[in-house]
Design a protein around this motif. Structure first.
Motif, mmCIF file in Angstrom:
data_model
loop_
_atom_site.group_PDB
_atom_site.id
_atom_site.type_symbol
_atom_site.label_atom_id
_atom_site.label_comp_id
_atom_site.label_asym_id
_atom_site.label_seq_id
_atom_site.Cartn_x
_atom_site.Cartn_y
_atom_site.Cartn_z
ATOM 1 N N VAL A 1 0.804 -1.376 -0.059
ATOM 2 C CA VAL A 1 -0.024 0.282 -0.126
ATOM 3 C C VAL A 1 0.453 0.740 0.618
ATOM 4 C CG1 VAL A 1 -1.062 1.609 1.230
ATOM 5 C CG2 VAL A 1 -2.614 -0.928 0.760
ATOM 6 N N PRO A 2 1.927 1.599 1.011
ATOM 7 C CA PRO A 2 2.453 2.449 0.627
ATOM 8 C C PRO A 2 3.402 3.118 0.182
ATOM 9 C CG PRO A 2 3.221 1.028 3.122
ATOM 10 C CD PRO A 2 2.259 0.386 2.326
ATOM 11 N N ASP A 3 3.951 1.711 -0.733
ATOM 12 C CA ASP A 3 4.223 1.881 -2.221
ATOM 13 C C ASP A 3 3.638 1.910 -3.441
ATOM 14 O OD1 ASP A 3 6.432 -1.449 -1.750
ATOM 15 O OD2 ASP A 3 6.651 0.392 -0.958
ATOM 16 N N ASP A 4 2.172 2.093 -3.103
ATOM 17 C CA ASP A 4 2.129 1.725 -4.700
ATOM 18 C C ASP A 4 1.220 3.534 -3.915
ATOM 19 O OD1 ASP A 4 1.431 -0.420 -5.305
ATOM 20 O OD2 ASP A 4 -0.363 -0.716 -4.281
ATOM 21 N N ASP A 5 1.124 4.391 -2.943
ATOM 22 C CA ASP A 5 1.225 5.597 -2.850
ATOM 23 C C ASP A 5 2.187 6.254 -3.085
ATOM 24 O OD1 ASP A 5 -0.592 7.693 -1.560
ATOM 25 O OD2 ASP A 5 1.131 7.939 -0.148
ATOM 26 N N ALA A 6 3.324 6.055 -3.036
ATOM 27 C CA ALA A 6 4.107 6.888 -3.571
ATOM 28 C C ALA A 6 4.431 6.615 -5.031
ATOM 29 C CB ALA A 6 5.744 5.823 -2.836
ATOM 30 N N TYR A 7 4.230 5.543 -5.565
ATOM 31 C CA TYR A 7 3.654 5.346 -6.857
ATOM 32 C C TYR A 7 3.318 6.145 -7.339
ATOM 33 C CZ TYR A 7 3.945 3.575 -11.833
ATOM 34 O OH TYR A 7 4.074 2.844 -12.296
ATOM 35 N N CYS A 8 2.387 6.333 -7.303
ATOM 36 C CA CYS A 8 1.426 6.981 -7.815
ATOM 37 C C CYS A 8 1.570 8.726 -7.618
ATOM 38 C CB CYS A 8 -0.038 7.170 -7.319
ATOM 39 S SG CYS A 8 -0.924 5.148 -7.474
ATOM 40 N N GLN A 9 1.844 9.281 -6.554
ATOM 41 C CA GLN A 9 2.414 10.606 -5.572
ATOM 42 C C GLN A 9 3.608 11.128 -7.105
ATOM 43 O OE1 GLN A 9 2.413 12.164 -1.923
ATOM 44 N NE2 GLN A 9 0.355 10.471 -1.842
ATOM 45 N N SER A 10 4.600 9.618 -7.021
ATOM 46 C CA SER A 10 5.569 10.775 -8.013
ATOM 47 C C SER A 10 5.170 10.701 -9.472
ATOM 48 C CB SER A 10 6.922 9.578 -7.662
ATOM 49 O OG SER A 10 5.950 8.023 -8.344
ATOM 50 N N ARG A 11 3.889 9.998 -9.819
ATOM 51 C CA ARG A 11 3.763 9.946 -11.443
ATOM 52 C C ARG A 11 3.104 11.442 -11.066
ATOM 53 N NH1 ARG A 11 6.702 7.504 -12.273
ATOM 54 N NH2 ARG A 11 7.008 5.425 -13.151
ATOM 55 N N GLY A 12 2.622 12.330 -10.711
ATOM 56 C CA GLY A 12 1.912 13.697 -10.315
ATOM 57 C C GLY A 12 0.680 13.025 -9.994
ATOM 58 N N PHE A 13 -0.066 12.701 -9.008
ATOM 59 C CA PHE A 13 -1.079 12.747 -8.783
ATOM 60 C C PHE A 13 -1.488 12.870 -7.765
ATOM 61 C CE2 PHE A 13 -1.178 9.492 -12.543
ATOM 62 C CZ PHE A 13 -1.733 9.842 -13.370
ATOM 63 N N LYS A 14 -2.294 13.865 -7.490
ATOM 64 C CA LYS A 14 -2.853 13.800 -5.685
ATOM 65 C C LYS A 14 -3.741 13.208 -5.630
ATOM 66 C CE LYS A 14 -0.917 18.504 -5.985
ATOM 67 N NZ LYS A 14 0.292 18.578 -6.183
ATOM 68 N N PRO A 15 -3.184 12.962 -3.894
ATOM 69 C CA PRO A 15 -4.030 12.146 -3.145
ATOM 70 C C PRO A 15 -5.632 12.535 -3.589
ATOM 71 C CG PRO A 15 -2.337 11.993 -1.831
ATOM 72 C CD PRO A 15 -2.159 12.604 -3.059
ATOM 73 N N GLY A 16 -6.564 11.456 -3.863
ATOM 74 C CA GLY A 16 -8.234 12.280 -3.661
ATOM 75 C C GLY A 16 -8.617 12.622 -5.555
ATOM 76 N N SER A 17 -7.796 12.967 -6.440
ATOM 77 C CA SER A 17 -7.900 13.002 -7.659
ATOM 78 C C SER A 17 -8.658 11.672 -8.076
ATOM 79 C CB SER A 17 -6.297 13.769 -7.756
ATOM 80 O OG SER A 17 -5.433 13.238 -8.759
ATOM 81 N N ASP A 18 -8.936 12.221 -9.754
ATOM 82 C CA ASP A 18 -8.897 10.883 -10.420
ATOM 83 C C ASP A 18 -7.907 10.210 -10.850
ATOM 84 O OD1 ASP A 18 -12.325 11.851 -10.456
ATOM 85 O OD2 ASP A 18 -12.371 12.559 -11.586
ATOM 86 N N GLY A 19 -6.823 11.004 -11.245
ATOM 87 C CA GLY A 19 -6.241 10.489 -11.766
ATOM 88 C C GLY A 19 -4.957 9.257 -10.510
ATOM 89 N N TYR A 20 -5.330 10.073 -9.898
ATOM 90 C CA TYR A 20 -4.774 8.849 -8.481
ATOM 91 C C TYR A 20 -5.731 8.128 -7.916
ATOM 92 C CZ TYR A 20 -2.857 7.410 -3.916
ATOM 93 O OH TYR A 20 -2.621 7.349 -2.288
#
Length: 88
Positions: free
Chosen positions: A36-55
């Motif tokens: 879970v933390p790895d997925d969170d870090a991965y998606c945030q490193s791609r520029g997606f903000k938590p809660g956004s559609d892209g995230y």
């Protein structure tokens, strides 16, 4: 190799496979929680903000990949078990 020796060898191999499968099932849960933390870090490193559609889409895609990999691993294990049972 005599027939009793083959049976003992086959029984030992099957016992090892079955015990390995049990151990693998117990390990699946902690790995998923650790991912879970790895997925969170991965998606945030791609520029997606938590809660956004892209995230949300990024997390869903990552979860889908993990699920597919787990299913493939189970199919591979089943193939090995079937092969061992058919080639005594």
């Amino acid at each position: 190799m005599t027939r009793p020796s083959r049976l003992i060898l086959l029984a030992a191999a099957l016992t090892g496979i079955l015990l390995g499968g049990c151990a693998q099932q117990q390990e699946d849960r902690p790995q998923a929680a650790a991912a879970v933390p790895d997925d969170d870090a991965y998606c945030q490193s791609r520029g997606f903000k938590p809660g956004s559609d892209g995230y949300v889409a990024c997390r869903r895609d990552r979860d889908h990949v993990v699920t597919l990999q787990a299913q493939q691993g189970k199919r591979d294990l089943r193939k090995i078990q079937d092969y061992m049972m058919d080639n005594k």
